[in-house]
Design an enzyme around this catalytic site. Structure first.
Site, PDB file in Angstrom:
ATOM      1  N   TYR A 142      -8.572   1.725  -2.221  1.00  0.00           N
ATOM      2  CA  TYR A 142      -9.375   2.918  -1.952  1.00  0.00           C
ATOM      3  C   TYR A 142     -10.849   2.509  -1.892  1.00  0.00           C
ATOM      4  O   TYR A 142     -11.288   1.630  -2.634  1.00  0.00           O
ATOM      5  CB  TYR A 142      -9.182   3.955  -3.053  1.00  0.00           C
ATOM      6  CG  TYR A 142      -7.788   4.502  -3.175  1.00  0.00           C
ATOM      7  CD1 TYR A 142      -7.191   5.199  -2.119  1.00  0.00           C
ATOM      8  CD2 TYR A 142      -7.056   4.347  -4.348  1.00  0.00           C
ATOM      9  CE1 TYR A 142      -5.912   5.728  -2.244  1.00  0.00           C
ATOM     10  CE2 TYR A 142      -5.779   4.881  -4.473  1.00  0.00           C
ATOM     11  CZ  TYR A 142      -5.211   5.554  -3.416  1.00  0.00           C
ATOM     12  OH  TYR A 142      -3.950   6.072  -3.540  1.00  0.00           O
ATOM     13  N   HIS A 163       4.951   5.788   6.246  1.00  0.00           N
ATOM     14  CA  HIS A 163       3.945   5.799   5.186  1.00  0.00           C
ATOM     15  C   HIS A 163       3.809   7.209   4.609  1.00  0.00           C
ATOM     16  O   HIS A 163       3.965   8.199   5.328  1.00  0.00           O
ATOM     17  CB  HIS A 163       2.602   5.338   5.759  1.00  0.00           C
ATOM     18  CG  HIS A 163       1.596   4.967   4.735  1.00  0.00           C
ATOM     19  ND1 HIS A 163       0.764   5.893   4.139  1.00  0.00           N
ATOM     20  CD2 HIS A 163       1.279   3.771   4.183  1.00  0.00           C
ATOM     21  CE1 HIS A 163      -0.011   5.280   3.269  1.00  0.00           C
ATOM     22  NE2 HIS A 163       0.263   3.991   3.269  1.00  0.00           N
ATOM     23  N   ASP A 168      -4.994  -1.732   1.708  1.00  0.00           N
ATOM     24  CA  ASP A 168      -6.207  -2.216   1.061  1.00  0.00           C
ATOM     25  C   ASP A 168      -6.682  -1.166   0.073  1.00  0.00           C
ATOM     26  O   ASP A 168      -6.179  -0.039   0.068  1.00  0.00           O
ATOM     27  CB  ASP A 168      -7.277  -2.614   2.083  1.00  0.00           C
ATOM     28  CG  ASP A 168      -7.926  -1.432   2.791  1.00  0.00           C
ATOM     29  OD1 ASP A 168      -7.260  -0.372   2.900  1.00  0.00           O
ATOM     30  OD2 ASP A 168      -9.062  -1.569   3.245  1.00  0.00           O
ATOM     31  N   PHE A 226      -2.167   2.212  -4.419  1.00  0.00           N
ATOM     32  CA  PHE A 226      -1.936   3.659  -4.494  1.00  0.00           C
ATOM     33  C   PHE A 226      -2.468   4.305  -5.768  1.00  0.00           C
ATOM     34  O   PHE A 226      -2.567   5.527  -5.853  1.00  0.00           O
ATOM     35  CB  PHE A 226      -0.445   4.000  -4.331  1.00  0.00           C
ATOM     36  CG  PHE A 226       0.093   3.719  -2.962  1.00  0.00           C
ATOM     37  CD1 PHE A 226      -0.152   4.590  -1.907  1.00  0.00           C
ATOM     38  CD2 PHE A 226       0.834   2.577  -2.709  1.00  0.00           C
ATOM     39  CE1 PHE A 226       0.335   4.332  -0.636  1.00  0.00           C
ATOM     40  CE2 PHE A 226       1.325   2.305  -1.441  1.00  0.00           C
ATOM     41  CZ  PHE A 226       1.078   3.185  -0.395  1.00  0.00           C
TER      42      PHE A 226
END
Length: 227
Positions: free
Chosen positions: A66, A187, A64, A77
């Site tokens: 920032y 991740h 989701d 990202f």
């Protein structure tokens, strides 16, 4: 919301007419009216505006947006060029990119250059309340972005998926196209990057796959911005 108008509309138009999307739209509308929500409302669909479906070469799946000020702008990202602090996960992505392809580590986290080359920077949830991570999970965005993933899966040409971390890897069962390449790793978050994200070489593996199929590789270098 700034509506989708390019070729994504052919694949997603039916979603806008479904009951879940009408409920999602109403929820998102009220959230923007009453709370601080990111990204800015006109940036929600930027991943689709910047990367038409027929140009998708890589699907990089995030979770989701920032949730701090002046960060999210609709690309997973990525942060706005005016944001001087590169988020920790993106710092680790840059470290792996440096080790994998020799790219220098830039002074910004603005990834639109990737989007312009066919990297679909998709979050599974497209909005978030300020300072409350995952606050819009389970409201309907996942159904919408599943339809996006299915549209990419249906493309009859070589495409690469970067599935980093368990939430992204949970979508693997939807990826059934034998022409596509799935690259999985932990991740890039500081909590998990040392478990196998570092050294996974996704960027060079993707470009080698493209070369094998006569497709131009991605120029992964994000350039410095004069600040």
């Amino acid at each position: 919301m700034s509506m989708i108008t390019n070729d994504w509309l052919d694949s997603l138009d039916g979603e806008f007419k479904k009951p879940y999307y009408k409920e999602l739209y109403q929820f998102v509308k009220e959230e923007y009216q009453n709370k601080i929500i990111y990204p800015p409302v006109d940036d929600i669909f930027n991943a689709f505006h910047f990367t038409p479906l027929n140009e998708v070469k890589v699907l990089l799946l995030g979770q989701d947006p920032y949730h701090n000020v002046n960060q999210a702008h609709g690309l997973s990202f990525s942060v706005l060029p005016s944001q001087k602090d590169v988020p920790p996960s993106l710092q680790n992505i840059y470290k792996e990119l440096h080790d994998d392809c020799g790219c220098y580590i830039p002074n910004n986290g603005y990834l639109k250059k990737w989007a312009d080359q066919g990297v679909l920077l998709l979050n599974t949830v497209l909005t978030v309340q300020a300072h409350q991570a995952n606050s819009h999970q389970g409201k309907g965005w996942e159904k919408f972005t599943d339809a996006v993933i299915q549209a990419v899966n249906a493309q009859d040409r070589p495409i690469v998926y970067f599935l980093w971390g368990r939430p992204a890897q949970s979508k693997k069962k939807m990826l059934t196209n034998p022409k596509h390449l799935i690259l999985e790793s932990p991740h890039p978050s500081p909590l998990s990057s040392y478990r196998g994200f570092f050294g996974s070489k996704p960027f060079s593996k993707a470009n080698e796959f493209f070369r094998q199929h006569g497709i131009d590789p991605i120029d992964w270098q994000i350039e410095n911005i004069n600040q």
